[in-house]
Design a protein around this motif. Sequence first.
Motif, PDB file in Angstrom:
ATOM      1  N   PHE A 171      43.249  27.198 -22.180  1.00 25.06           N
ATOM      2  CA  PHE A 171      44.144  26.054 -21.900  1.00 25.06           C
ATOM      3  C   PHE A 171      43.838  25.476 -20.520  1.00 25.06           C
ATOM      4  O   PHE A 171      43.748  24.270 -20.342  1.00 25.06           O
ATOM      5  CB  PHE A 171      45.618  26.474 -21.939  1.00 25.06           C
ATOM      6  N   GLU A 172      43.671  26.400 -19.549  1.00 33.77           N
ATOM      7  CA  GLU A 172      43.408  25.924 -18.171  1.00 33.77           C
ATOM      8  C   GLU A 172      42.102  25.146 -18.111  1.00 33.77           C
ATOM      9  O   GLU A 172      41.966  24.196 -17.347  1.00 33.77           O
ATOM     10  CB  GLU A 172      43.343  27.114 -17.201  1.00 33.77           C
ATOM     11  N   ALA A 173      41.141  25.536 -18.952  1.00 37.29           N
ATOM     12  CA  ALA A 173      39.851  24.834 -18.970  1.00 37.29           C
ATOM     13  C   ALA A 173      39.946  23.525 -19.764  1.00 37.29           C
ATOM     14  O   ALA A 173      38.964  22.795 -19.874  1.00 37.29           O
ATOM     15  CB  ALA A 173      38.782  25.743 -19.571  1.00 37.29           C
ATOM     16  N   GLY A 174      41.099  23.264 -20.336  1.00 36.29           N
ATOM     17  CA  GLY A 174      41.322  21.973 -20.996  1.00 36.29           C
ATOM     18  C   GLY A 174      41.036  21.952 -22.495  1.00 36.29           C
ATOM     19  O   GLY A 174      41.082  20.886 -23.122  1.00 36.29           O
ATOM     20  N   TYR A 175      40.761  23.098 -23.098  1.00 40.52           N
ATOM     21  CA  TYR A 175      40.480  23.096 -24.543  1.00 40.52           C
ATOM     22  C   TYR A 175      41.762  22.810 -25.327  1.00 40.52           C
ATOM     23  O   TYR A 175      42.836  23.286 -24.974  1.00 40.52           O
ATOM     24  CB  TYR A 175      39.839  24.422 -24.969  1.00 40.52           C
TER      25      TYR A 175
END
Length: 373
Positions: A171-175
């Motif tokens: 999530f933090e990586a934007g997926y």
Amino acid sequence: MAKTSGNLADLEAEVIYNGLCCYCGTCGAFCKEYIAFENELPKTKQKCYEICGACYAFCPRTFFAPFQTDRAIFGEVRTDNLLGYYQGEILSARATDVALREHAQDGGVISAVLLYLLKEGEIDAAVVTRTGKEDNWQPEPFVATTKEDVLAAAGSKYTQCPAVLGVAEAFEAGYQKVALVGLPCHIEGMRKAQLSEAFKVGAERVKFLIGLFCTETFDRTLLAQTLKELGTTFDAVAKFNIRRGRFIVTTKEGKELTMPIKKMRAFAREACNYCYDFASEFADLSVGSIGSEDGWSTVIARSDMGKDVLDRAEAAGFIETKRSTPEQVAEVRKLAAFKKRENWKRISEKAEPIRIMNLLVEPEHLEHFFCSD
Ligand SMILES: Cc1cc2nc3c(=O)[nH]c(=O)nc-3n(C[C@H](O)[C@H](O)[C@H](O)COP(=O)(O)OP(=O)(O)OC[C@H]3O[C@@H](n4cnc5c(N)ncnc54)[C@H](O)[C@@H]3O)c2cc1C
């Protein structure tokens, strides 16, 4: 009313210091401020004065409602109490890619399905469990986005990994479209996060859950001792496997060392003794080795999406399947029954009396209520 809310202090008292924490990572995945992990347990980073309680709400060991969860995910409640809700036939399956199968634990179905989902753009990342770079079989969550990543994480690691932490990382990586591969505890924690009314953490971005069959994970220190007894060490091991009642260690030199799995029971993590889910009952697809010949995996499709993805992965040539025989299904059911029966005894011993209206009943005596004549 059963208790279904609490805060970090309650989580500590009821789960962490009560031997129930399965180290799935769900509590810390969505609360980086207060929770870190040390020695395979959540550890309070700083005193939590919040009454928020997402950690308590998401933990699979605070409370878990199997039948409500069935209804919420699958639209109906199971009729099969050993294997949970599922659709269609139980199958044996394997990846069609022979090279992939060489990396995999059994039939490589999990890795093949992940590669299919990535290729179709149905997921943009898969949270898997790989061993650390130090070559010591220390499992860690990993966000896989390429074929190389998926293959690098194939194969079973028999010690516990806080895999749900990988979801937070994704999530933090934007997926936005994430798959999670996990043990029953990871799947239960993730489902609780997805179904929570009170806490919105973006868990709907987890689009597909693949669960492994699981009897237990082993305590790492005790597993190290077993390896010592067998005359080897973690860094010399190429593969771990459990087949036909034996724990099998294949070394990098190609030696096969074995131990009866019965002897290994004592090395299970304490929290695994209180788990009632063998077949990852709340996943979209569940996969295990029991009930299939060598080089194949047993697959159970549960959700509509699970069934659809399995069918499409086969039609696209990523996997091949065949119907499990009644004898093979019986093997799966036998192992599921074994886990449930043995762990129910332990749950009963540990659990407080249950209150049903005015009746206070010890869990070991519950069955007396289901009297016929
Ligand atoms: C701890 C553990 C206990 C198991 N117990 C049983 C059992 O009692 N009976 C049974 O029939 N099958 C059991 N299995 C499942 C079996 O070992 C295979 O994983 C399954 O058949 C899938 O094989 P595959 O070749 O399709 O998977 P692969 O294509 O090799 O993929 C395996 C996937 O599992 C993930 N994974 C590996 N280790 C872990 C872990 N510790 N936590 C979370 N994810 C992980 C990997 O990242 C990978 O994505 C267990 C697996 C594990 C990890």
